[in-house]
Each structure stands twice: as C-alpha cells, then as structure tokens.
Design an enzyme around this catalytic site. Structure first.
Site, mmCIF file in Angstrom:
data_model
loop_
_atom_site.group_PDB
_atom_site.id
_atom_site.type_symbol
_atom_site.label_atom_id
_atom_site.label_comp_id
_atom_site.label_asym_id
_atom_site.label_seq_id
_atom_site.Cartn_x
_atom_site.Cartn_y
_atom_site.Cartn_z
ATOM 1 N N GLU A 89 0.835 -1.377 0.005
ATOM 2 C CA GLU A 89 0.031 -0.002 0.063
ATOM 3 C C GLU A 89 0.942 1.379 -0.049
ATOM 4 O OE1 GLU A 89 -2.847 0.293 3.305
ATOM 5 O OE2 GLU A 89 -3.883 1.887 2.185
ATOM 6 N N CYS B 200 -6.648 0.810 2.759
ATOM 7 C CA CYS B 200 -7.628 2.041 2.782
ATOM 8 C C CYS B 200 -7.508 3.214 1.678
ATOM 9 C CB CYS B 200 -7.515 2.797 3.794
ATOM 10 S SG CYS B 200 -8.074 1.865 5.363
ATOM 11 N N ASN C 41 -12.024 -3.042 -0.162
ATOM 12 C CA ASN C 41 -10.778 -3.107 0.842
ATOM 13 C C ASN C 41 -11.126 -3.797 2.022
ATOM 14 O OD1 ASN C 41 -8.383 -3.571 2.196
ATOM 15 N ND2 ASN C 41 -8.737 -1.427 2.972
ATOM 16 N N GLU C 42 -11.842 -2.902 3.038
ATOM 17 C CA GLU C 42 -11.920 -3.185 4.325
ATOM 18 C C GLU C 42 -13.349 -2.910 4.615
ATOM 19 O OE1 GLU C 42 -9.788 -1.537 7.608
ATOM 20 O OE2 GLU C 42 -8.819 -3.525 7.965
HETATM 21 O O1 AHR Z 1 -2.470 -1.459 6.772
HETATM 22 C C1 AHR Z 1 -2.903 -0.415 7.174
HETATM 23 C C2 AHR Z 1 -4.371 -0.165 7.084
HETATM 24 O O2 AHR Z 1 -5.122 -1.100 7.850
HETATM 25 C C3 AHR Z 1 -4.955 -0.693 5.804
HETATM 26 O O3 AHR Z 1 -4.957 0.361 4.814
HETATM 27 C C4 AHR Z 1 -6.481 -0.767 5.908
HETATM 28 O O4 AHR Z 1 -6.809 -1.782 5.131
HETATM 29 C C5 AHR Z 1 -6.302 -1.199 7.509
HETATM 30 O O5 AHR Z 1 -7.246 -0.769 8.215
#
Ligand code: AHR
Length: 648
Positions: A44, A236, A367-368
């Site tokens: 990321e 994120c 993603n999440e």
């Molecule tokens: O790894 C850091 C962050 O943690 C990532 O961007 C996210 O997916 C998670 O909340």
C-alpha cells in the site's frame, strides 16, 4: 512403509530445558495441497511506500500539482534574480506549470527541490535528470546540481539549449560523494522566460535498470521472499477518505505525464503524524504493479474500489443505480491484464510494453468494507464477474475486525453467495496472535477459502505511534502462522501489513520493511514471513504431539509440510517461552534420505529487540546442520525453527 524415528539433535542451547515433546509427522498421508499463493505481500502507498519509497523518483511534487504548488520547492538565487509564477492551463489533469522569468546575465536564478525528506545520493552513481520545458524567450541555459545537506556540490550537468516548444530535455551526472539528505538545484543562467511543467531525477540504477523504475534494494527485499502473490494498491488507499480520492486504476496507466496527481489519503489521517506533503503521482501505477508481480514471480492481486469510501472516514457510498462504472472498471481491468492486444485495454497494455497477458487470476472487490452497504454493492460485482469471468477468483471483505456482529453478518452473506475467498484482517496484541494459533482449526471446510489479508501484532495498540517491530510481535506472528499453515486446506493466502515505511515519513507502525533514502532493512517480522514463504512446501502434513495438534501447549506451536519437488519434510516449531525445549521427531511413513538435515533458527533473548538501519540483521535466521545421532532437537527459548529433513 516403515515408520522411522528421526533421531536428531541440533545441540543449540545449554539453557535449562523445560518442555519436551515428541512430534509425530505423518509424511505419507498429505492432508491437502498448499496453495502456491499461500504466503504473499500486501503493498500500500502508506508511509511513503510508493512516492518517496519504492518508486525511485527523487523529485517531490515534480509537476507542481500539490495543493500548494511550491510544496517541496524553493526559489534560489546567486548573483541573479527572477520570479516564478504558477500558471494553470485549465482542463482536467496536471495542468500547472511554473513560469520562470530569469534575470541572471552574470549569475544564476532557479529552484531547488528538497526531495522526499531529502534526496539520497550514492557516491559514484549516475543520476538521470529530465525536464519538460519550453524556452518562451531569451537565452537562459540550465545547470543542475546535486548538493549535500551542507549545500556542497556532489554532481552537476548542464543543458545549453532548452527546447523552444514543449519538450523533454535530459542530462545525466555522476556523483562525487554520497548524501543522505541532499537536494537538487535547478539553475537558469542568462535572461528570458522558461516554462517548466515537470522536473524529474532518477538513479540510473533502478530495478532492472528500467526508466521510471523502482528502488532496487526495496524490490530485492521483496524478491528474496519469493512471495506467492502481490496485493496492491492497498489498503484503505483503495477506498479514499472520500470518493474523490479513491484509487482509480485507469488514472494510473498510460503515459506518466498524463497520470493525474492526487492527494494521498494518509496525508493528514493521523494527528500524531501529519504528512501534508504526501501525494500520489501514480508514476507507480497498475501497469508497474503487474510488472513487479511478474518480476518477482508473484500472482498479481489488484483490489478495486467497490463504490465506497473508507468507513473510518466519510463512509460515502455510490448510489446503487450509479454503480455501473465501478463494475465496468473491474471488467476493464481484466481486459487490461489478460485480453488480446486487439482489445482496447489489451492494446494499452501492449503500448506500455507488455503485449503478453499478465495472467490475472484474482481480483479483490473493496478493501476493508462492512455492513449491508458493502454486501449489496459486492453482489453487483459478484453477479457480473461470475457470469463474464468465471476463471477469476474474487476476494471479498468481512470488515476490519476478525470477530463481532458485522464480521458474522458478512460471513453469513458471503457464505450464502458461495464466494471464492474471504479477506480477514487482524491487527491485535501479541497475546491475541498466540491465542489465535488455533483460530482456524475448526473453521468450516466447505465454505469460501480464507485470505489472511492484513495482519501484524501491535506492541502497544492499533495505529499507536509507539508500536515497534520487536521480537515479541514477530514471534507471536510466527506462532499464529503455524496455525495458518496447519489449516492450509482453508487458508490459501496470507500477508503481513503494511509493507513499507520511510523512517522519516511514516504514518503507521509496525511495518515489515523500513528504509531511509539510501538504506533499507527487514524487520524480525520480515524474516518470519520470509522463512515461511521460502519453506512453503507443496503438501500439508499432520503433525501431532500426544495425539493432538501443538498449538500453544507449553508455549510450543508446530506445523509441517512436505515439499514433493525438493523431497524434504519441513517442520516449523515456535517456542514462545523464555526457556528452551526439546522435540523428538517421529516421521511416520518416510525414510530419511542421504543429505543433510538442518535447522534454521530465528531467535532473540530480548522480547523488545528490533532490527534497525544500523543493525539490519541483529535478528536474522541462522542455519545449522543437524547431527543424526542424538535423540532430540533442542529448541531455543523464544524462537522460530524451520527443520528440514530430506526423505527418500
Ligand atoms: O495496513 C494499514 C491499514 O490497515 C490498511 O490500509 C487498512 O486496510 C487497514 O485498516
């Protein structure tokens, strides 16, 4: 087949021995195949992971596109004068340029760029400077200088003729010294008006010496892990704090100058670590990520925005009847990666230098994300992708937490949909990781497979600036990973997160690999990941102690695999206790072959111990040959051990 008892000792430790275990490894009845994607990488653009990190561009804000266009730049003068005006041509992408009026008939006037917390120059290396400019009037010549933090010149080159129309002029220089926090001076000598829309500086030595390339030391650390997959671009960052700064892959491909710079969502996320100068140039974009995956032998795993911004921030969603472009992005991405060059997106891939397909097999949707708003959007993608691309496996999200109402709700929905792979995330204490080594022992074997998509033990608390990549955290991850491996029939992918952090520009800790402008190192957590990945094996074996799996009894954890190609049994043993232990191995169904059995150990006596730029391998694996005479293998206190035994 005869049962043999492998009688081996490593004679490692003289500390008081506490736990003693007989480990029975059933070598002739593999439980399951281990997925080649089992251990991978999560990338990321956080902590200056891309711009200022992996992406080797040394000029920050190279096109004056940051919100404050002079961020990273300063006016400089030496016996000359001038002025700078930022012009905006309007339109949609990278529309600014700097207009410099130069009045330096016997001196110099220009700009200096500070780089990403300085510029790192290695002595005796070549650097390639490029400027996209137009000499509107006059006779100004250009002189570039690399200088160290004291302002002393360590490299220089000149361009006498700047282009009369917008064009790129290039020149290279070789440095006479190193600098950790150097700068780039861009001087104009003479008089006249010069317009500049991009200034760029790359080391000639990038990964595979590619122009617009990546830092070779950082890629090498990744390649050394032999990762099964590369997840990109996050995280994120896929979601954006709001939808305007979500990650849009189409904005990151094609000519580099056409890729629109936007703010990085981590820019001001944490009050304790504001980084207002954090933007995304997208010089490192989706093409480059696919190429990197190919270079390091990893399956590419792109994650796409699913019509939702980060639910920790704005949580904005795209109306359900406006979702078509998002689903189309997924279809077009598959075309970009896999389709013939006769298609629109396949042609772009070819134009960018890769006519052969990238063989994309996985795609992540969101993603999440969590709750109903995710599931209803996810279903749109699922229906279309399953119909048009049944060959692609889809990764879906169950949110940021590995348990709770939202997690259970998402699982129920995704199970009903019979999704392929579910992405679980865990950022928790070392203790959680130890306790959860048995997490998957009783998971549903018939449902979707699991991607342990983001995990890292937090020494203090999630997103605390005091988190450390210490040995206690790394060891607890190793124990947890024996649980992942033991359940490799349901876990098909796993990756630590985040991957990279610049020591002067991070927002989130802990991270797998740290770097400054010249150096980089793998944390103890990195070596844990690497040991598992390099010893992945091809088939899962059952390993029992007193008839039960060893998942924490007496602080010992074990898993085993067979590598059919290499003809070795590989047993991983983690001892989380501060005292030594011994294991006696009973290999059922195999005969030991000629050749050396060995034990590779990663250990430290201090839980707080870390690696650093100055001691990059303070905690690193060491190998020993195992003598086949004695009855037991000594297991060091607080250690991860990879025992490799050749079999017939
Ligand atoms: O790894 C850091 C962050 O943690 C990532 O961007 C996210 O997916 C998670 O909340």
């Amino acid at each position: 087949m005869k049962t043999i008892v492998a009688i081996l000792t490593a004679c490692l430790i003289s500390t008081t021995v506490q736990a003693q275990k007989k480990l029975t490894v059933v070598t002739n009845q593999p439980v399951a195949e281990i997925s080649p994607t089992m251990w991978g990488i999560f990338f990321e653009d956080i902590n200056f992971g891309a711009d200022g990190g992996l992406y080797a561009e040394m000029v920050k804000n190279r096109s004056f596109q940051f919100e404050l266009p002079m961020t990273g730049w300063k006016e400089i003068k030496k016996d000359g004068n001038g002025k700078i005006l930022i012009q905006n041509t309007g339109g949609n992408r990278n529309t600014r340029y700097a207009q410099l009026t130069v009045n330096a008939p016997a001196g110099r006037y220009g700009l200096t760029n500070e780089g990403f917390r300085g510029m790192g120059f290695h002595k005796g290396e070549t650097y390639r400077f490029a400027i996209v400019a137009k000499k509107a009037s006059g006779n100004a010549k250009l002189r570039v200088e690399a200088v160290n933090s004291a302002g002393a010149k360590i490299g220089e080159a000149t361009i006498d003729q700047l282009p009369a129309e917008w064009n790129t002029a290039t020149v290279s220089f070789t440095t006479t010294d190193s600098a950790m926090k150097g700068r780039l001076n861009v001087w104009f000598e003479g008089t006249g008006s010069v317009e500049v829309t991009r200034v760029s500086l790359f080391p000639a030595k990038t990964w595979k010496n590619r122009p617009n390339g990546m830092r070779p030391d950082l890629v090498q650390l990744l390649a050394d892990m032999k990762p099964g997959f590369l997840r990109f671009p996050g995280g994120c960052i896929v979601e954006g704090r709001d939808l305007t700064n979500r990650y849009q892959w189409k904005e990151t491909v094609g000519p580099v100058d056409d890729r629109k710079t936007i703010v990085n969502r981590w820019n001001m996320e944490f009050r304790h670590k504001p980084t207002p100068d954090y933007y995304q140039s997208f010089g490192l974009g989706f093409f480059e990520y696919f190429q990197l995956s190919e270079d390091i032998g990893a399956e590419p795993l792109p994650i796409l925005n699913c019509g939702m911004a980060c639910q920790f921030n704005s949580g904005e969603v795209v109306a359900m009847n406006e979702m078509d472009p998002y689903v189309q992005d997924a279809l077009d991405l598959i075309e970009f990666a896999n389709a013939p060059v006769t298609t629109k997106w396949g042609k772009l891939r070819a134009d960018m230098g890769h006519p052969a397909p990238f063989n994309l097999k996985y795609i992540g949707i969101g993603n999440e994300q969590w709750d109903e708003q995710y599931i209803e959007r996810y279903k749109l993608f699922h229906a279309v992708l399953k119909q048009k691309h049944p060959e692609i496996k889809i990764i879906s999200s169950v949110g940021p937490s590995p348990e709770g109402k939202l997690f259970d709700y998402a699982w129920k929905e995704l199970r009903a949909l019979n999704t392929d792979i579910v992405d679980e995330h865990y950022y928790a204490s070392p203790d959680w990781f130890l306790k959860n080594a048995s997490r998957y022992d009783n998971y549903d074997r018939k449902g979707p497979k699991i991607f342990a998509g983001e995990y890292a033990a937090q020494s203090k608390a999630i997103a605390s600036a005091e988190n450390r990549n210490n040995w206690q955290c790394a060891l607890s991850e190793a124990a947890f990973m024996t649980g992942l491996e033991r359940n490799a029939d349901v876990i098909t992918m796993a990756s630590y997160a985040p991957l990279f952090a610049h020591v002067d520009a991070w927002q989130w800790t802990p991270d797998l690999i740290w770097f400054d402008n010249l150096r980089s190192y793998g944390t103890p957590n990195y070596y844990v990941q690497k040991l598992f990945a390099l010893n992945r094996g091809t088939h899962l074996l059952s390993v029992l102690s007193e008839g039960a799996v060893l998942n924490g009894k007496d602080s010992l954890y074990a898993s085993a695999v067979l590598d059919k190609k290499g003809k070795v049994v590989i047993i991983k043993v983690v001892n989380a206790a501060a005292s030594a232990a011994t294991v006696a191995l009973d290999l059922k169904g195999a005969k030991m072959a000629k050749g050396e059995a060995q034990i590779e150990t990663l250990a430290a006596s201090d839980k707080q111990a870390v690696n650093s730029l100055d001691s990059p391998t303070a905690i690193a694996p060491s190998k020993q040959i195992i003598r086949s005479k004695d009855k037991t293998i000594a297991i060091a206190p607080m250690s991860l051990n990879v025992i490799t035994i050749p079999i017939q």
